[in-house]
Design a protein around this motif. Structure first.
Motif, PDB file in Angstrom:
ATOM      1  N   VAL A   1       7.886  -8.694   9.162  1.00  0.00           N
ATOM      2  CA  VAL A   1       7.375  -9.499   8.052  1.00  0.00           C
ATOM      3  C   VAL A   1       8.046  -9.009   6.769  1.00  0.00           C
ATOM      4  O   VAL A   1       7.946  -7.828   6.432  1.00  0.00           O
ATOM      5  N   GLN A   2       8.723  -9.915   6.073  1.00  0.00           N
ATOM      6  CA  GLN A   2       9.390  -9.531   4.827  1.00  0.00           C
ATOM      7  C   GLN A   2       8.441  -9.575   3.630  1.00  0.00           C
ATOM      8  O   GLN A   2       8.515  -8.740   2.747  1.00  0.00           O
ATOM      9  N   ASN A   3       7.555 -10.578   3.594  1.00  0.00           N
ATOM     10  CA  ASN A   3       6.632 -10.744   2.471  1.00  0.00           C
ATOM     11  C   ASN A   3       5.250 -10.269   2.884  1.00  0.00           C
ATOM     12  O   ASN A   3       4.418 -11.049   3.336  1.00  0.00           O
ATOM     13  N   VAL A   4       4.999  -9.002   2.708  1.00  0.00           N
ATOM     14  CA  VAL A   4       3.722  -8.400   3.071  1.00  0.00           C
ATOM     15  C   VAL A   4       2.695  -8.750   1.995  1.00  0.00           C
ATOM     16  O   VAL A   4       3.014  -8.704   0.805  1.00  0.00           O
ATOM     17  N   PRO A   5       1.461  -9.103   2.385  1.00  0.00           N
ATOM     18  CA  PRO A   5       0.429  -9.378   1.377  1.00  0.00           C
ATOM     19  C   PRO A   5       0.241  -8.177   0.443  1.00  0.00           C
ATOM     20  O   PRO A   5       0.344  -7.019   0.854  1.00  0.00           O
ATOM     21  N   SER A   6      -0.059  -8.485  -0.821  1.00  0.00           N
ATOM     22  CA  SER A   6      -0.118  -7.425  -1.832  1.00  0.00           C
ATOM     23  C   SER A   6      -1.183  -6.377  -1.535  1.00  0.00           C
ATOM     24  O   SER A   6      -1.015  -5.204  -1.879  1.00  0.00           O
ATOM     25  N   TRP A   7      -2.275  -6.767  -0.888  1.00  0.00           N
ATOM     26  CA  TRP A   7      -3.331  -5.801  -0.599  1.00  0.00           C
ATOM     27  C   TRP A   7      -2.950  -4.847   0.534  1.00  0.00           C
ATOM     28  O   TRP A   7      -3.631  -3.858   0.760  1.00  0.00           O
ATOM     29  N   MET A   8      -1.834  -5.121   1.233  1.00  0.00           N
ATOM     30  CA  MET A   8      -1.373  -4.236   2.307  1.00  0.00           C
ATOM     31  C   MET A   8      -0.169  -3.384   1.907  1.00  0.00           C
ATOM     32  O   MET A   8       0.286  -2.564   2.701  1.00  0.00           O
ATOM     33  N   LEU A   9       0.347  -3.575   0.719  1.00  0.00           N
ATOM     34  CA  LEU A   9       1.573  -2.882   0.316  1.00  0.00           C
ATOM     35  C   LEU A   9       1.457  -1.363   0.371  1.00  0.00           C
ATOM     36  O   LEU A   9       2.410  -0.674   0.729  1.00  0.00           O
ATOM     37  N   TRP A  10       0.308  -0.821   0.026  1.00  0.00           N
ATOM     38  CA  TRP A  10       0.132   0.636   0.015  1.00  0.00           C
ATOM     39  C   TRP A  10       0.303   1.223   1.417  1.00  0.00           C
ATOM     40  O   TRP A  10       0.692   2.375   1.563  1.00  0.00           O
ATOM     41  N   MET A  11       0.010   0.428   2.451  1.00  0.00           N
ATOM     42  CA  MET A  11       0.144   0.932   3.823  1.00  0.00           C
ATOM     43  C   MET A  11       1.603   1.194   4.192  1.00  0.00           C
ATOM     44  O   MET A  11       1.886   1.979   5.097  1.00  0.00           O
ATOM     45  N   GLY A  12       2.532   0.539   3.503  1.00  0.00           N
ATOM     46  CA  GLY A  12       3.948   0.741   3.786  1.00  0.00           C
ATOM     47  C   GLY A  12       4.388   2.183   3.591  1.00  0.00           C
ATOM     48  O   GLY A  12       5.289   2.662   4.275  1.00  0.00           O
ATOM     49  N   TYR A  13       3.743   2.877   2.685  1.00  0.00           N
ATOM     50  CA  TYR A  13       4.098   4.280   2.440  1.00  0.00           C
ATOM     51  C   TYR A  13       3.656   5.193   3.575  1.00  0.00           C
ATOM     52  O   TYR A  13       4.130   6.317   3.689  1.00  0.00           O
ATOM     53  N   LEU A  14       2.746   4.719   4.427  1.00  0.00           N
ATOM     54  CA  LEU A  14       2.285   5.498   5.577  1.00  0.00           C
ATOM     55  C   LEU A  14       3.052   5.172   6.853  1.00  0.00           C
ATOM     56  O   LEU A  14       2.893   5.852   7.859  1.00  0.00           O
ATOM     57  N   SER A  15       3.856   4.123   6.817  1.00  0.00           N
ATOM     58  CA  SER A  15       4.505   3.620   8.023  1.00  0.00           C
ATOM     59  C   SER A  15       5.832   4.317   8.310  1.00  0.00           C
ATOM     60  O   SER A  15       6.779   4.200   7.530  1.00  0.00           O
ATOM     61  N   PRO A  16       5.942   4.986   9.457  1.00  0.00           N
ATOM     62  CA  PRO A  16       7.245   5.566   9.814  1.00  0.00           C
ATOM     63  C   PRO A  16       8.268   4.485  10.135  1.00  0.00           C
ATOM     64  O   PRO A  16       9.464   4.689   9.999  1.00  0.00           O
ATOM     65  N   PHE A  17       7.783   3.308  10.526  1.00  0.00           N
ATOM     66  CA  PHE A  17       8.690   2.197  10.820  1.00  0.00           C
ATOM     67  C   PHE A  17       9.438   1.766   9.559  1.00  0.00           C
ATOM     68  O   PHE A  17      10.622   1.423   9.623  1.00  0.00           O
ATOM     69  N   LYS A  18       8.755   1.771   8.428  1.00  0.00           N
ATOM     70  CA  LYS A  18       9.366   1.352   7.164  1.00  0.00           C
ATOM     71  C   LYS A  18      10.530   2.263   6.799  1.00  0.00           C
ATOM     72  O   LYS A  18      11.621   1.800   6.473  1.00  0.00           O
ATOM     73  N   TYR A  19      10.297   3.555   6.871  1.00  0.00           N
ATOM     74  CA  TYR A  19      11.346   4.495   6.479  1.00  0.00           C
ATOM     75  C   TYR A  19      12.531   4.457   7.446  1.00  0.00           C
ATOM     76  O   TYR A  19      13.686   4.503   7.023  1.00  0.00           O
ATOM     77  N   SER A  20      12.247   4.365   8.720  1.00  0.00           N
ATOM     78  CA  SER A  20      13.316   4.302   9.710  1.00  0.00           C
ATOM     79  C   SER A  20      14.120   3.020   9.560  1.00  0.00           C
ATOM     80  O   SER A  20      15.358   3.041   9.577  1.00  0.00           O
ATOM     81  N   TYR A  21      13.434   1.904   9.407  1.00  0.00           N
ATOM     82  CA  TYR A  21      14.117   0.620   9.262  1.00  0.00           C
ATOM     83  C   TYR A  21      14.957   0.570   7.991  1.00  0.00           C
ATOM     84  O   TYR A  21      16.139   0.216   8.037  1.00  0.00           O
TER      85      TYR A  21
END
Length: 134
Positions: free
Chosen positions: A96-116
């Motif tokens: 998902v490229q456009n993550v809802p704004s209320w979920m954006l903070w979870m991106g900092y916890l995601s190892p998938f985000k950093y790896s990708y």
């Protein structure tokens, strides 16, 4: 003193001794899939991308161990881990490229985000549009 190991020593020894076995299959996958895709034939880029993926595997394992220690009921733990893993994948940026704004903070916890993100920056040395024009 009961003569038993401290918890930190046990955990560190367990994680260190199991790491090679945990990293073999992802390494084999990266060797096959990276060269099969043919995106960037630079060996140094391959090593960097593989290291990012392997670090993500270890981070994911750590999240699983944390949840296993926090939730003692196995069935409840499996449900919670499934929900958390799917949520971290959604905010990781690949599916998902456009993550809802209320979920954006979870991106900092995601190892998938950093790896990708790190693999994309390594493999593609210029911005690549995702609309099929590039």
């Amino acid at each position: 003193s009961s003569g038993a190991y401290q918890l930190s020593a046990y955990f560190l020894a367990k994680t260190t001794s199991e790491a090679p076995a945990r990293l073999v299959l992802p390494s084999i996958y990266m060797v096959i899939s990276y060269w099969m895709s043919g995106v960037n034939n630079n060996f140094v880029i391959f090593l960097g991308s593989t290291c990012c993926s392997l670090l993500s595997v270890l981070a994911g394992e750590s999240i699983g161990l944390f949840m296993g220690a926090a939730i003692l009921d196995m069935e409840r733990g499996m449900v919670v881990m499934t929900i958390i893993t799917l949520a971290l994948m959604v905010v990781g940026g690949f599916f998902v490229q456009n993550v809802p704004s209320w979920m954006l903070w979870m991106g900092y916890l995601s190892p998938f985000k950093y790896s990708y993100n790190s693999s994309v920056q390594l493999v593609f040395d210029k911005p690549v549009p995702c609309d099929g024009s590039g």
